[in-house]
Design an enzyme around this catalytic site. Structure first.
Site, PDB file in Angstrom:
ATOM      1  N   ARG A  91     112.605  50.953 -22.652  1.00 14.99           N
ATOM      2  CA  ARG A  91     112.779  50.833 -24.096  1.00 14.99           C
ATOM      3  C   ARG A  91     112.231  49.529 -24.322  1.00 14.99           C
ATOM      4  O   ARG A  91     112.495  48.311 -23.840  1.00 14.99           O
ATOM      5  CB  ARG A  91     114.551  50.530 -24.379  1.00 14.99           C
ATOM      6  CG  ARG A  91     114.529  50.162 -25.914  1.00 14.99           C
ATOM      7  CD  ARG A  91     115.866  50.263 -26.304  1.00 14.99           C
ATOM      8  NE  ARG A  91     116.163  49.682 -27.476  1.00 14.99           N
ATOM      9  CZ  ARG A  91     117.267  49.682 -28.287  1.00 14.99           C
ATOM     10  NH1 ARG A  91     118.451  50.110 -27.689  1.00 14.99           N
ATOM     11  NH2 ARG A  91     117.281  49.167 -29.463  1.00 14.99           N
ATOM     12  N   ARG A 100     112.918  54.059 -30.914  1.00 16.44           N
ATOM     13  CA  ARG A 100     113.226  53.469 -29.552  1.00 16.44           C
ATOM     14  C   ARG A 100     113.196  54.944 -28.424  1.00 16.44           C
ATOM     15  O   ARG A 100     113.531  56.000 -28.826  1.00 16.44           O
ATOM     16  CB  ARG A 100     114.474  52.919 -29.289  1.00 16.44           C
ATOM     17  CG  ARG A 100     115.490  53.728 -29.442  1.00 16.44           C
ATOM     18  CD  ARG A 100     116.056  53.906 -31.096  1.00 16.44           C
ATOM     19  NE  ARG A 100     115.915  52.863 -31.523  1.00 16.44           N
ATOM     20  CZ  ARG A 100     117.172  51.960 -31.837  1.00 16.44           C
ATOM     21  NH1 ARG A 100     118.350  52.158 -31.126  1.00 16.44           N
ATOM     22  NH2 ARG A 100     117.109  50.702 -32.658  1.00 16.44           N
ATOM     23  N   ASP A 103     118.555  54.622 -26.502  1.00 18.25           N
ATOM     24  CA  ASP A 103     119.200  53.566 -27.092  1.00 18.25           C
ATOM     25  C   ASP A 103     120.930  54.217 -26.471  1.00 18.25           C
ATOM     26  O   ASP A 103     121.051  55.206 -26.688  1.00 18.25           O
ATOM     27  CB  ASP A 103     119.470  53.481 -28.461  1.00 18.25           C
ATOM     28  CG  ASP A 103     120.475  52.833 -29.222  1.00 18.25           C
ATOM     29  OD1 ASP A 103     120.818  51.810 -28.626  1.00 18.25           O
ATOM     30  OD2 ASP A 103     121.292  53.063 -30.237  1.00 18.25           O
ATOM     31  N   ASP A 105     124.760  53.146 -26.861  1.00 16.62           N
ATOM     32  CA  ASP A 105     125.488  52.332 -27.262  1.00 16.62           C
ATOM     33  C   ASP A 105     127.090  52.708 -26.833  1.00 16.62           C
ATOM     34  O   ASP A 105     127.601  53.702 -26.907  1.00 16.62           O
ATOM     35  CB  ASP A 105     125.819  52.470 -28.964  1.00 16.62           C
ATOM     36  CG  ASP A 105     124.658  52.028 -29.789  1.00 16.62           C
ATOM     37  OD1 ASP A 105     123.905  51.056 -29.015  1.00 16.62           O
ATOM     38  OD2 ASP A 105     124.229  52.389 -30.773  1.00 16.62           O
TER      39      ASP A 105
HETATM   40  N1  LIG Z   1     129.321  48.281 -28.196  1.00 13.29           N
HETATM   41  C1  LIG Z   1     127.987  47.970 -28.052  1.00 13.29           C
HETATM   42  N2  LIG Z   1     127.047  48.943 -27.579  1.00 13.29           N
HETATM   43  C2  LIG Z   1     125.888  48.497 -27.534  1.00 13.29           C
HETATM   44  N3  LIG Z   1     125.256  47.273 -27.603  1.00 13.29           N
HETATM   45  C3  LIG Z   1     126.322  46.329 -28.117  1.00 13.29           C
HETATM   46  C4  LIG Z   1     127.515  46.586 -28.251  1.00 13.29           C
HETATM   47  N4  LIG Z   1     128.205  45.520 -28.905  1.00 13.29           N
HETATM   48  C5  LIG Z   1     127.363  44.521 -28.975  1.00 13.29           C
HETATM   49  N5  LIG Z   1     126.043  45.048 -28.308  1.00 13.29           N
HETATM   50  C6  LIG Z   1     124.783  44.338 -28.350  1.00 13.29           C
HETATM   51  O1  LIG Z   1     123.798  44.864 -29.230  1.00 13.29           O
HETATM   52  C7  LIG Z   1     122.512  44.275 -28.944  1.00 13.29           C
HETATM   53  C8  LIG Z   1     121.731  45.206 -30.152  1.00 13.29           C
HETATM   54  O2  LIG Z   1     121.543  46.675 -29.649  1.00 13.29           O
HETATM   55  P1  LIG Z   1     120.535  47.519 -30.296  1.00 13.29           P
HETATM   56  O3  LIG Z   1     119.308  46.687 -30.426  1.00 13.29           O
HETATM   57  O4  LIG Z   1     120.640  48.537 -29.147  1.00 13.29           O
HETATM   58  O5  LIG Z   1     121.142  47.858 -31.512  1.00 13.29           O
HETATM   59  P2  LIG Z   1     120.974  49.175 -32.352  1.00 13.29           P
HETATM   60  O6  LIG Z   1     121.469  50.245 -31.448  1.00 13.29           O
HETATM   61  O7  LIG Z   1     119.469  49.406 -32.490  1.00 13.29           O
HETATM   62  O8  LIG Z   1     121.647  48.985 -33.444  1.00 13.29           O
HETATM   63  P3  LIG Z   1     123.349  49.309 -33.678  1.00 13.29           P
HETATM   64  O9  LIG Z   1     124.027  48.345 -32.870  1.00 13.29           O
HETATM   65  O10 LIG Z   1     123.441  49.352 -35.136  1.00 13.29           O
HETATM   66  O11 LIG Z   1     123.447  50.631 -33.168  1.00 13.29           O
HETATM   67  C9  LIG Z   1     122.431  44.661 -27.656  1.00 13.29           C
HETATM   68  O12 LIG Z   1     121.575  43.976 -26.784  1.00 13.29           O
HETATM   69  C10 LIG Z   1     124.062  44.666 -27.026  1.00 13.29           C
HETATM   70  O13 LIG Z   1     124.051  43.293 -26.255  1.00 13.29           O
HETATM   71  N1  LIG Z   2     119.570  59.491 -36.865  1.00 10.47           N
HETATM   72  C1  LIG Z   2     119.728  58.438 -36.281  1.00 10.47           C
HETATM   73  N2  LIG Z   2     119.364  57.252 -36.958  1.00 10.47           N
HETATM   74  C2  LIG Z   2     119.626  55.852 -36.208  1.00 10.47           C
HETATM   75  C3  LIG Z   2     119.801  55.963 -34.898  1.00 10.47           C
HETATM   76  C4  LIG Z   2     120.267  57.154 -34.136  1.00 10.47           C
HETATM   77  O1  LIG Z   2     120.644  57.005 -32.972  1.00 10.47           O
HETATM   78  N3  LIG Z   2     119.981  58.437 -34.950  1.00 10.47           N
HETATM   79  N4  LIG Z   2     120.175  54.608 -34.343  1.00 10.47           N
HETATM   80  C5  LIG Z   2     119.945  53.618 -35.023  1.00 10.47           C
HETATM   81  C6  LIG Z   2     120.238  52.299 -34.477  1.00 10.47           C
HETATM   82  O2  LIG Z   2     120.996  52.316 -33.706  1.00 10.47           O
HETATM   83  C7  LIG Z   2     119.392  53.556 -36.351  1.00 10.47           C
HETATM   84  N5  LIG Z   2     119.180  54.771 -37.286  1.00 10.47           N
END
Ligand SMILES: Nc1ncnc2c1ncn2[C@@H]1O[C@H](COP(=O)(O)OP(=O)(O)OP(=O)(O)O)[C@@H](O)[C@H]1O
Ligand SMILES: Nc1nc2c(c(=O)[nH]1)N=C(CO)CN2
Length: 182
Positions: A91, A100, A103, A105
């Site tokens: 990534r 990406r 990802d 989460d």
């Molecule tokens: N519950 C969580 N799961 C994953 N990452 C987290 C969480 N809470 C905080 N973070 C932090 O968020 C930072 C940014 O994550 P990332 O760039 O993947 O955001 P994203 O997945 O694109 O957006 P979103 O957070 O809206 O899904 C990570 O480096 C991590 O340290």
């Molecule tokens: N459909 C879809 N859209 C997104 C996604 C994702 O996983 N699926 N993740 C994002 C940032 O975490 C922003 N937008």
């Protein structure tokens, strides 16, 4: 001498997404890498869904899924493992919410909440994302003790934008090695 296991373990739910490269292969590699960690077991996986990008829309369609894992790790350490799997799968972080390779989460962990710079748990945006809630509804049992089942189905019932989610393939976990994806 009787060995007493002192490690408590908890169930946690993780959302996975990918929209670059071989998306399905990447997601299955992520499951394999997670399950290979001694302190993490992948218990269940949702189907794979093809989803329209949300937020930053000028990017390819995603494949999204959700998994349930059992882990003895604290949430902060589990998050570190997720970030490590993302890095190992190549990534590159450039545009926030942009395309990406993968990802991961951390959505929810039984009995754990956090509100720090490093980690917000439950994930703060999970309740507004059909690309998270629809896969999650595949794997959260009705008798789940922490209220997650109610949260997922109540959130889905008031959410629009579910038409951007198409079921794409069942997830064969554990992966039958040696069989190419049908
Ligand atoms: N519950 C969580 N799961 C994953 N990452 C987290 C969480 N809470 C905080 N973070 C932090 O968020 C930072 C940014 O994550 P990332 O760039 O993947 O955001 P994203 O997945 O694109 O957006 P979103 O957070 O809206 O899904 C990570 O480096 C991590 O340290
Ligand atoms: N459909 C879809 N859209 C997104 C996604 C994702 O996983 N699926 N993740 C994002 C940032 O975490 C922003 N937008």
């Amino acid at each position: 001498m009787i060995a007493h296991s002192t490690s408590e373990s908890s169930e946690a739910y993780i959302a996975l997404g990918a929209n670059l490269g071989d998306r399905e292969q990447t997601l299955l590699e992520a499951l394999t890498l997670l399950d290979a960690r001694p302190s993490i077991s992948v218990l269940r996986c949702s189907a794979l869904y093809e989803t329209e990008p949300v937020g930053y829309v000028d990017q390819p369609a995603f494949l999204n899924m959700a998994i349930a894992v059992r882990t003895s790790l604290a949430p902060e350490l589990l998050l570190t493992e997720l970030l490590d799997v993302e890095n190992r799968l190549g990534r590159v972080r450039d545009i926030r919410w942009g395309p990406r390779t993968v990802d991961l989460d951390l959505l929810w962990m039984y009995g754990e909440t956090r509100e720090t710079e490093l980690l917000q748990l439950p994930h703060p945006r999970m309740g507004e994302r059909a690309f998270v809630l629809v896969p999650l509804s595949d794997i959260v049992p009705q008798d789940e003790a922490s209220g997650l089942y109610t949260f997922v189905h109540a959130s889905l019932s008031v959410l629009d934008g579910k038409d951007g989610i198409q079921r794409w393939k069942t997830c064969n976990w554990p992966i039958e090695y040696g069989h190419s994806g049908s």
